[in-house]
Enzyme design. Structure first.
Site, PDB file in Angstrom:
ATOM      1  N   ASP A   1      11.028  -6.650   8.239  1.00 35.57           N
ATOM      2  CA  ASP A   1      10.671  -5.729   7.169  1.00 35.57           C
ATOM      3  C   ASP A   1      10.415  -4.316   7.709  1.00 35.57           C
ATOM      4  O   ASP A   1      10.166  -3.398   6.922  1.00 35.57           O
ATOM      5  CB  ASP A   1       9.450  -6.225   6.385  1.00 35.57           C
ATOM      6  CG  ASP A   1       8.258  -6.519   7.279  1.00 35.57           C
ATOM      7  OD1 ASP A   1       8.353  -7.461   8.083  1.00 35.57           O
ATOM      8  OD2 ASP A   1       7.238  -5.824   7.176  1.00 35.57           O
ATOM      9  N   ASN A   2      10.489  -4.155   9.028  1.00 34.07           N
ATOM     10  CA  ASN A   2      10.352  -2.827   9.636  1.00 34.07           C
ATOM     11  C   ASN A   2      11.649  -2.350  10.273  1.00 34.07           C
ATOM     12  O   ASN A   2      11.626  -1.472  11.135  1.00 34.07           O
ATOM     13  CB  ASN A   2       9.247  -2.838  10.707  1.00 34.07           C
ATOM     14  CG  ASN A   2       7.860  -2.955  10.094  1.00 34.07           C
ATOM     15  OD1 ASN A   2       7.661  -2.614   8.929  1.00 34.07           O
ATOM     16  ND2 ASN A   2       6.916  -3.449  10.868  1.00 34.07           N
TER      17      ASN A   2
ATOM     18  N   ASP B   1       7.791   2.978  10.254  1.00 37.76           N
ATOM     19  CA  ASP B   1       6.487   2.327  10.451  1.00 37.76           C
ATOM     20  C   ASP B   1       5.944   2.505  11.867  1.00 37.76           C
ATOM     21  O   ASP B   1       6.069   1.626  12.716  1.00 37.76           O
ATOM     22  CB  ASP B   1       6.547   0.844  10.070  1.00 37.76           C
ATOM     23  CG  ASP B   1       6.474   0.651   8.566  1.00 37.76           C
ATOM     24  OD1 ASP B   1       6.080   1.597   7.874  1.00 37.76           O
ATOM     25  OD2 ASP B   1       6.805  -0.439   8.078  1.00 37.76           O
TER      26      ASP B   1
ATOM     27  N   ARG C   1       0.839  -1.208   0.000  1.00 33.88           N
ATOM     28  CA  ARG C   1       0.000   0.000   0.000  1.00 33.88           C
ATOM     29  C   ARG C   1       0.867   1.249   0.000  1.00 33.88           C
ATOM     30  O   ARG C   1       0.449   2.302   0.481  1.00 33.88           O
ATOM     31  CB  ARG C   1      -0.950  -0.002   1.198  1.00 33.88           C
ATOM     32  CG  ARG C   1      -0.267   0.013   2.551  1.00 33.88           C
ATOM     33  CD  ARG C   1      -1.263  -0.099   3.678  1.00 33.88           C
ATOM     34  NE  ARG C   1      -0.600   0.015   4.956  1.00 33.88           N
ATOM     35  CZ  ARG C   1      -0.812   0.975   5.849  1.00 33.88           C
ATOM     36  NH1 ARG C   1      -1.663   1.947   5.575  1.00 33.88           N
ATOM     37  NH2 ARG C   1      -0.187   0.989   6.996  1.00 33.88           N
TER      38      ARG C   1
ATOM     39  N   ARG D   1       5.544  10.062   3.079  1.00 34.22           N
ATOM     40  CA  ARG D   1       6.663   9.756   3.972  1.00 34.22           C
ATOM     41  C   ARG D   1       8.001  10.054   3.309  1.00 34.22           C
ATOM     42  O   ARG D   1       8.195   9.794   2.123  1.00 34.22           O
ATOM     43  CB  ARG D   1       6.610   8.280   4.394  1.00 34.22           C
ATOM     44  CG  ARG D   1       7.727   7.874   5.331  1.00 34.22           C
ATOM     45  CD  ARG D   1       7.417   6.571   6.047  1.00 34.22           C
ATOM     46  NE  ARG D   1       7.441   5.415   5.165  1.00 34.22           N
ATOM     47  CZ  ARG D   1       7.080   4.187   5.552  1.00 34.22           C
ATOM     48  NH1 ARG D   1       6.652   3.976   6.784  1.00 34.22           N
ATOM     49  NH2 ARG D   1       7.126   3.176   4.696  1.00 34.22           N
TER      50      ARG D   1
ATOM     51  N   ASP E   1      -6.548  -3.551  -0.427  1.00 34.88           N
ATOM     52  CA  ASP E   1      -7.009  -2.436  -1.257  1.00 34.88           C
ATOM     53  C   ASP E   1      -5.942  -1.372  -1.473  1.00 34.88           C
ATOM     54  O   ASP E   1      -6.142  -0.433  -2.248  1.00 34.88           O
ATOM     55  CB  ASP E   1      -8.275  -1.808  -0.663  1.00 34.88           C
ATOM     56  CG  ASP E   1      -8.067  -1.227   0.736  1.00 34.88           C
ATOM     57  OD1 ASP E   1      -6.904  -1.116   1.195  1.00 34.88           O
ATOM     58  OD2 ASP E   1      -9.072  -0.893   1.386  1.00 34.88           O
ATOM     59  N   GLY E   2      -4.803  -1.504  -0.788  1.00 34.41           N
ATOM     60  CA  GLY E   2      -3.723  -0.548  -0.979  1.00 34.41           C
ATOM     61  C   GLY E   2      -3.984   0.822  -0.388  1.00 34.41           C
ATOM     62  O   GLY E   2      -3.229   1.765  -0.632  1.00 34.41           O
TER      63      GLY E   2
ATOM     64  N   LYS F   1       1.963   6.546   1.067  1.00 36.83           N
ATOM     65  CA  LYS F   1       1.348   5.390   1.731  1.00 36.83           C
ATOM     66  C   LYS F   1      -0.168   5.520   1.628  1.00 36.83           C
ATOM     67  O   LYS F   1      -0.728   6.554   1.999  1.00 36.83           O
ATOM     68  CB  LYS F   1       1.755   5.329   3.200  1.00 36.83           C
ATOM     69  CG  LYS F   1       3.198   4.925   3.439  1.00 36.83           C
ATOM     70  CD  LYS F   1       3.494   4.744   4.921  1.00 36.83           C
ATOM     71  CE  LYS F   1       2.786   3.546   5.498  1.00 36.83           C
ATOM     72  NZ  LYS F   1       3.165   3.310   6.923  1.00 36.83           N
TER      73      LYS F   1
END
Length: 493
Positions: free
Chosen positions: A254-255, A264, A95, A178, A127-128, A115
């Site tokens: 992944d963060n 994040d 997203r 971001r 839905d992104g 984002k």
């Protein structure tokens, strides 16, 4: 700048020049009614972004993704990741869409990312989109981090989309713009390593060295030096989190950025009363990412990065493993040194002795037992440095052990020559008066959901100067009342 001109970004998109398997090209999906909620003009100036604030409609159209600015090469980055310890070989930007990169006024290359700008090939049936609440939370906390002086991604803008998103309930849609040193994560390396794509790992490592650690190019083993440098930055970052009572809430691989920035701000929170096992995130059922577990998780994440880099560290696998283990050992040593140094400063200590760690742990134990507010207690300890103990002692449900600890602290201070005023001033420079308290963040989000941004705006003003006690923002210094407590935070995806 002439009225109605679209915002101008001076893009130079290095990530888009990497091989095709590093990302998917994708354009934002237009929204019905973009409306600018907040624009960070100071950050825009730092980034060299020209924006016509007299025409917020056109500005919102670009920042929501309806209009792609000239020079942008929109893409969704590929990455994998361990989520709560479970490996997922393909995640990617589901997203988020990277518009491109700019070089700011200090010569730093920085990503501009949207984002909530629509689905991508990595959306996994999502839905992104993003909801208003999580967008405002990320705006608030990322800018609070910047004001505190902690490395973090930044907020350029928040834009309402005029559309609804469907989560546990129907919510207003929004897009968050971001800014990051980059969006390369531990999980980005894992994406290629999981596929046995050692060339991809090497290409990514070379890219990261060029972008973030150019001084490592001349090292005898630049890939080992890279692993060491990333570990050192993460160890120092997590120590600083603990210094302000921050709980990230979702420290998946992944963060974790390779640059060393906090990224994040989903189910994150700041401690009110001190509890080392405190968890806020609704999805952290086992307390994996509790306050005191964060250093160990950081080291675990670096271990996962080291696994990806093993083929680059040494042709001899045993030697590569030994080298990686050395990095993990140094992570622990770096964290401990940074943590002690931070809490020495918070306690107003100018010198170093071996037993300082015991004094720190004793204070934390007293804070926990006395149910003292973490931020306020450290702030009021500065008053005690000037001989005014009452405000500090008032932070505790029972004072006896706090009184005993003060005596130990004062005995330790006898080894130093600074005056009480000098010590208090130094302590107030590192112990914030104002943080993004959970109940204040929730208050701002709740009001914004009803169209009232005044609480959000006032909170942002209070967070601009966190180390100052300004009478007009005195209410932002106080802990929540029992009925105001926030015990759970949510990811928002």
């Amino acid at each position: 700048m002439a009225q109605g001109v679209l915002p101008v970004f001076q893009f130079d998109n290095s990530y888009a020049r990497l091989p095709d398997r590093f990302f998917a090209s994708v354009y934002p999906e237009p929204v019905d009614g973009p409306k600018l909620l907040k624009f960070n003009a100071a950050l825009a100036a730092e980034l060299g972004v020209e924006a016509d604030l007299s025409d917020p409609t056109r500005l919102a159209a670009t920042l929501a993704g309806n209009v792609v600015p000239q020079g942008a090469v929109p893409l969704a980055m590929a990455y994998a990741g361990h989520q709560f310890g479970n490996f997922v070989p393909q995640l990617g930007d589901g997203r988020a869409i990277l518009l491109g990169e700019v070089v700011d006024s200090k010569g730093r290359r920085r990503d501009i990312q949207l984002k909530g700008a629509g689905p991508t090939p990595f959306s996994r049936r999502g839905d992104g989109r993003a909801a208003l609440g999580p967008v405002l939370r990320e705006y608030i906390v990322s800018e609070a981090f910047a004001a505190l002086g902690l490395p973090a991604t930044r907020a350029l803008a928040a834009v309402a989309t005029g559309e609804q998103v469907y989560r546990e309930r129907v919510e207003q849609g929004a897009v968050f713009v971001r800014v990051a040193a980059s969006h390369v994560r531990v999980g980005t390396f894992q994406f290629f390593a999981a596929r046995g794509d050692n060339e991809g790992v090497r290409t990514l490592a070379d890219y990261v060295i060029d972008r973030h650690y150019p001084e490592l190019k001349t090292k005898e083993n630049p890939y080992l030096a890279l692993l060491d440098a990333v570990a050192a930055r993460q160890a120092a970052l997590i120590a600083r989190w603990l210094g302000v009572g921050f709980i990230h809430g979702v420290m998946n691989t992944d963060n974790m950025t390779i640059s060393g920035e906090t990224i994040d701000f989903g189910p994150c929170a700041f401690l009110d009363e001190y509890d080392p096992m405190k968890v806020f995130s609704s999805i952290d059922q086992q307390g994996r990412y509790a306050y005191r577990n964060q250093p160990g998780i950081g080291q675990w994440n670096i271990a996962r990065l080291s696994e990806c880099l093993l083929p680059l560290l040494d042709a001899d696998e045993d030697k590569a493993v030994d080298a990686a283990n050395g990095v993990l050992k140094r992570f622990g040593e770096t964290f401990q040194a940074e943590w002690v140094a931070i809490f020495r400063q918070k306690m107003g200590l100018f010198s170093s002795i071996d037993k300082d760690g015991d004094l720190i742990q004793a204070l934390l134990g007293v804070l926990h037992e006395g149910q003292a507010d973490f931020t306020l207690a450290f702030r009021r300890l500065a008053d005690a440095a000037e001989g005014r103990d009452e405000a500090f002692l008032a932070c505790f449900s029972a004072r006896e052990k706090a009184v005993e600890w003060l005596a130990s602290w004062r005995a330790r201070l006898e080894a130093e020559t600074q005056s009480g005023a000098e010590r208090a001033a130094a302590m107030r420079a590192v112990n914030p008066a104002v943080i993004a308290r959970n109940h204040r963040v929730e208050e701002a989000i709740a009001a914004a959901n009803y169209g009232d941004l005044s609480f959000f705006e006032r909170l942002m003003q209070a967070l601009e100067k966190p180390y100052e006690e300004r009478p007009e923002f005195a209410d932002y210094m106080t802990p929540p009342k029992p009925e105001e407590r926030v015990t759970r935070t949510f990811c928002g995806t």
